[in-house]
Design an enzyme around this catalytic site. Structure first.
Site, PDB file in Angstrom:
ATOM      1  N   HIS A 442     120.768  89.616 -81.192  1.00 15.33           N
ATOM      2  CA  HIS A 442     122.050  89.287 -80.586  1.00 15.33           C
ATOM      3  C   HIS A 442     122.226  89.979 -79.240  1.00 15.33           C
ATOM      4  CE1 HIS A 442     124.002  87.844 -84.578  1.00 15.33           C
ATOM      5  NE2 HIS A 442     123.436  86.864 -83.912  1.00 15.33           N
ATOM      6  N   ARG A 547     118.944  72.826 -78.158  1.00 15.03           N
ATOM      7  CA  ARG A 547     118.561  73.598 -79.351  1.00 15.03           C
ATOM      8  C   ARG A 547     119.706  73.523 -80.352  1.00 15.03           C
ATOM      9  NH1 ARG A 547     117.300  77.152 -74.938  1.00 15.03           N
ATOM     10  NH2 ARG A 547     115.048  77.435 -74.670  1.00 15.03           N
ATOM     11  N   ARG A 583     116.736  68.324 -79.808  1.00 16.22           N
ATOM     12  CA  ARG A 583     115.682  68.740 -80.729  1.00 16.22           C
ATOM     13  C   ARG A 583     116.285  68.935 -82.118  1.00 16.22           C
ATOM     14  NH1 ARG A 583     112.657  74.280 -79.606  1.00 16.22           N
ATOM     15  NH2 ARG A 583     114.617  75.139 -80.384  1.00 16.22           N
ATOM     16  N   GLU A 676     103.754  71.785 -79.334  1.00 12.74           N
ATOM     17  CA  GLU A 676     103.717  73.241 -79.461  1.00 12.74           C
ATOM     18  C   GLU A 676     102.474  73.720 -80.179  1.00 12.74           C
ATOM     19  OE1 GLU A 676     108.057  74.622 -80.467  1.00 12.74           O
ATOM     20  OE2 GLU A 676     107.695  72.646 -81.331  1.00 12.74           O
ATOM     21  N   ASP A 700     105.371  78.556 -77.672  1.00 10.71           N
ATOM     22  CA  ASP A 700     104.597  78.448 -78.908  1.00 10.71           C
ATOM     23  C   ASP A 700     103.182  77.961 -78.647  1.00 10.71           C
ATOM     24  OD1 ASP A 700     105.964  79.418 -81.176  1.00 10.71           O
ATOM     25  OD2 ASP A 700     107.327  77.719 -81.114  1.00 10.71           O
ATOM     26  N   ARG A 710     104.047  86.042 -80.138  1.00 12.54           N
ATOM     27  CA  ARG A 710     104.950  86.297 -79.018  1.00 12.54           C
ATOM     28  C   ARG A 710     106.093  87.233 -79.381  1.00 12.54           C
ATOM     29  NH1 ARG A 710     109.304  82.319 -78.583  1.00 12.54           N
ATOM     30  NH2 ARG A 710     109.211  80.778 -80.246  1.00 12.54           N
ATOM     31  N   CYS A 747     109.464  72.027 -71.526  1.00 15.32           N
ATOM     32  CA  CYS A 747     110.770  72.639 -71.766  1.00 15.32           C
ATOM     33  C   CYS A 747     110.650  74.107 -72.137  1.00 15.32           C
ATOM     34  CB  CYS A 747     111.529  71.891 -72.859  1.00 15.32           C
ATOM     35  SG  CYS A 747     110.707  71.882 -74.466  1.00 15.32           S
TER      36      CYS A 747
END
Length: 818
Positions: A442, A547, A583, A676, A700, A710, A747
């Protein structure tokens, strides 16, 4: 007579010869042991699984005929923490004789355990007597191990429990949790001292006189447990637990740690990319001390209620505002009012403890299992619980301390950072450098919303950076005390960037067309209606990636069709006539949802996520597709599937979408995929027969191509989307799509890296989807590029030895475009 089948193939051994007094002295009950020669533990009869130990080495089964059996594989195997054991059942499962319970890697376990000998113990032995035990020697799984004869002993009638005389709450100090040996010792002690129960933080209870019942609690190291019952029993059992019973977890390794030195440069993970220059300002957090003993339960409950009320009001104020902080505050409100947390705190207060001690213990009771979990996805939720702990304790202490005075243009340096600490700062930091932290935490979300560059995972050496030290934070790297010449050059570069940014923003709403007339669509990655409005204002030509996870995370239940449709409609309305690519739900891996029960995975990035999860939970997918088909847009609406690796996955969703569109009587939206996985890139020509377009998720794709997680600071610094291997996968995607006239966009993070843009365009990418703040500058860069030169650089990049060489190929094109 009840025949108990052998649960393992191996060598029968009398219980007296088991080299552990807990079993040899029958502290858990009578039985027989088997030294296994096969790694399959199977059910010794028809029944129900009562418990499976978290380490996987012990199973308790209640047979339909009445006996309750403990199957304990090996001695001291609890210390393996599950290594070598793969349970195939869970508590509550029905099993038949011979069903697989646990798969055992005998080689792995045998190398590390004291013994593989496996006791099979009847835990309710008062009701059964063992007869006809198998003679020592070889036994096959399923062959008779012993016969049980009911003794006719009557069950003890249930009586109403009296109010407990005493209660003690503690964090379990046993390094391997409450397993068979300590459970047997507690049961023996309870038999001597009196009645007592063990109560977990979530309210589950087991009699201290029943070792098997205590095993079923599956208590781990650090779990909060309350001992409740007769005064003498509570005191004796709590004191025994507090000794650690010889199993205290070691605090320090005997070998001295390597000295930590401060290098000139540290590398981590760019949670929020960007450049920041300024002096270090170290945020130091002082732990809030709490007294243990309370005044009276009534006064302590009142104090805790008042503190929570104060925190609730502050969170509600933040939740009413727009932006990322609002959603995070709403999630914290849910944690603050969680009934299990409240109940755990009140139980501790009732035991005579203070409000602060009780609140800290309640939070710790939920943090401990997350810390113990091997699933790294949950670690970032610990920050939210710690934040709530800090907020409430500060309110109990008379209010939160004043936020530190952050100097202008300083880089905030800390071991880690809580969301409330960042939001409390009066001055916006120039950048944030953390020794630990999470890329999807967060704090990272808030920093991104503030436009503050943030790098995490810089390691313990960051602790040696002193206040006032000059720092340069740039896209995942921290330069410490650079020379005056480097500082001057970097400031000049930053000033030049600012000038270019201002000029780009002045032309942000003009199209991005190369010098030789090739139009490139520059669109935005979005996560909310507020993002959509910001993107339009920034000059984005549409949305290349919505997203939808923002609707599904940090909540108790998934959103319904109406709620989803309203959210998507608000974003479509904000975009107006511009295209919208949505998506479908991409959760799992590093994006867990509290309402979705997913088993812990050894490698979540390769597990049940993206399209795999959608097809496993078609109810979620169908609800989302119905919601999207109900959206009315001025521009084109397209749907994009994440993590596709196989054409069958795409075909299955297409068939469902066709059926739902026919049912709704609406036109079929374009259906594309995220590329990905290397599998999708390498089979792009086949996928393009069903996919209307491709959009490359470079983050990804890079981690899978380069085998670098990652989210792991130890290896992520070497993750580079300009590596020639990644570029070859992009090239394969573009060429495969072109066979069927399909366009390819990017993207992922690579689309907003200026050095990557000439190469991507040269490979044939025609759409770049970037954060709204990057739209103007990427459009300006495109306008200065010559497509012929870009194609030449791309051809050379595909055969380049490394990413640095690719950057060297791209740099002259960027300089000429500036």
């Amino acid at each position: 007579m009840i025949i108990i089948a052998g649960p393992l193939a191996g060598w029968v051994t009398p219980l007296d010869e088991v080299p552990d007094p807990v079993f040899a002295d029958r502290m858990l009950g009578d039985g027989v042991a088997i030294d296994p020669t096969d790694g399959r533990l199977v059910a010794p009869g028809d029944g129900t699984i009562e418990s499976v130990h978290p380490a996987g080495h012990a199973v308790t089964i209640a047979l339909d005929a009445g006996p309750v059996l403990l199957l304990h594989v090996g001695l001291d195997t609890v210390a393996l923490d599950g290594e070598g054991f793969t349970p195939g059942v869970k508590a509550g499962d029905r099993v038949a004789t011979g069903d697989l319970l646990v798969t055992i890697d005998l080689d792995a376990v045998g190398r590390r355990a004291r013994s593989l000998v496996t006791p099979v113990v009847v835990t309710n032995g008062d009701a059964f007597a063992i007869e006809e035990p198998a003679a020592p020697g070889v036994i096959a799984a399923g062959a008779p191990l012993f016969v049980l004869r009911p003794t006719g002993a009557a069950a003890v009638p249930a009586v109403a429990k009296a109010m407990p005389e005493a209660e003690r709450t503690l964090a379990l100090p046993l390094a391997h949790g409450l397993h068979a040996r300590p459970a047997a010792r507690i049961a023996a002690l309870a038999a001597e001292t009196g009645a007592a129960d063990l109560v977990t933080a979530d309210g589950r209870t087991a009699s201290a006189k029943s070792a098997v019942a205590m095993l079923a609690l599956a208590l781990r190291h650090g779990d909060m447990v309350t001992v409740r019952g007769d005064t003498a029993a509570v005191s004796a059992i709590a004191e025994l637990l507090e000794t650690g019973m010889g199993e205290h977890r070691a605090v320090a390794a005997p070998m001295p740690a390597a000295p930590v030195t401060l290098p000139d440069r540290l590398t981590g993970i760019a949670a929020v990319p960007g450049l920041a220059i300024g002096p270090a300002f170290r945020l130091r957090t002082t732990a809030i001390a709490v007294r243990e003993e309370g005044q009276s339960p009534a006064l302590e409950r009142q104090a805790l209620g008042a503190a929570r009320f104060k925190v609730r009001k502050a969170l509600e104020e933040v939740a009413r505002r727009a932006g990322d902080g609002a959603g995070i505050a709403a999630a914290h409100l849910a944690f603050l009012d969680d009934p299990e947390v409240s109940a755990a705190a009140e139980r501790t207060i009732d035991a005579g403890k203070s409000a602060g001690f009780a609140w800290r213990a309640a939070i710790e009771g939920f943090v401990a299992p997350l810390l113990a979990s091997a699933d790294r996805r949950f670690a970032e939720r610990i920050d939210d619980l710690r934040d709530l702990e800090h907020r409430v304790l500060a309110a109990l202490d008379g209010g939160a301390a004043a936020a530190p005075a952050l100097p202008e243009a300083a880089i905030l340096v800390a071991d880690d950072l809580l969301p409330s600490q960042l939001m409390a700062l009066d001055t916006r930091p120039a950048g944030i450098a953390l020794a630990r932290g999470g890329a999807t935490s967060h704090v990272a979300i808030i920093a991104a919303g503030m436009g503050v560059p943030m790098t995490i995972g810089l390691g313990p050496a960051l602790g040696l950076v002193e206040d006032g030290t000059d720092l340069i934070l740039a896209d995942g790297a921290l330069t410490i005390a650079p020379s005056a010449a480097v500082m001057a050059a970097t400031r000049a570069d930053a000033d030049a960037r600012a000038v270019r940014r201002k000029a780009a923003e002045a032309r942000a709403h003009e199209p991005a067309v190369t010098t030789d007339g090739i139009a490139i669509e520059v669109v935005a990655n979005l996560g909310s209606a507020a993002d959509a409005r910001a993107a339009v204002a920034a000059g984005a030509e549409g949305c290349g990636l919505l997203r939808t996870e923002f609707l599904f995370l940090d909540r108790a239940q998934p959103p319904g069709e109406a709620e989803q449709r309203a959210a998507y409609q608000a974003i479509a309305d904000a975009l107006g006539p511009r295209p919208l690519i949505v998506r479908t739900l991409d959760i799992g891996a590093d994006k867990p949802a509290p309402w979705l029960a997913l088993a812990a995975e050894e490698n979540p990035a390769l597990g049940l996520r993206g399209i795999r999860l959608q097809l496993a939970r078609r109810d979620l997918l169908e609800t989302q597709l119905r919601a999207l088909l109900g959206v009315r847009t001025e521009g084109a609406l397209s749907i994009m599937l994440p993590m596709v690796a196989d054409r069958a996955e795409l075909s299955a969703v297409r068939a469902l979408l066709v059926r739902l569109a026919d049912d709704a009587g609406v036109a079929l939206p374009a259906l594309g995929i995220m590329v990905e996985t290397p599998a999708a890139a390498l089979t792009a020509a086949s996928l393009a027969e069903d996919a209307a377009f491709f959009s490359i998720g470079s983050n990804d794709l890079s981690q899978y191509a380069l085998a670098r997680d990652r989210t792991n600071p130890a290896v992520a610094a070497g993750l580079d989307g300009l590596h020639p291997a990644v570029l070859r996968l992009i090239d394969e995607t573009v060429r495969g799509g072109a066979i069927h006239g399909r366009w390819t966009g990017v993207c992922g993070g690579l689309a907003s890296v200026p050095e990557a843009v000439p190469v991507l365009l040269g490979l044939g990418v025609t759409e770049l989807s970037v954060p709204p703040a990057a739209v103007a500058e990427i459009k300006a860069l495109v306008r200065g590029l010559d497509m012929g030169r870009c194609r030449g650089a791309a051809r050379a990049a595909l055969i380049a030895p490394d990413a640095d060489t690719v950057r060297a190929l791209s740099r002259p094109l960027m300089e000429d475009a500036a």
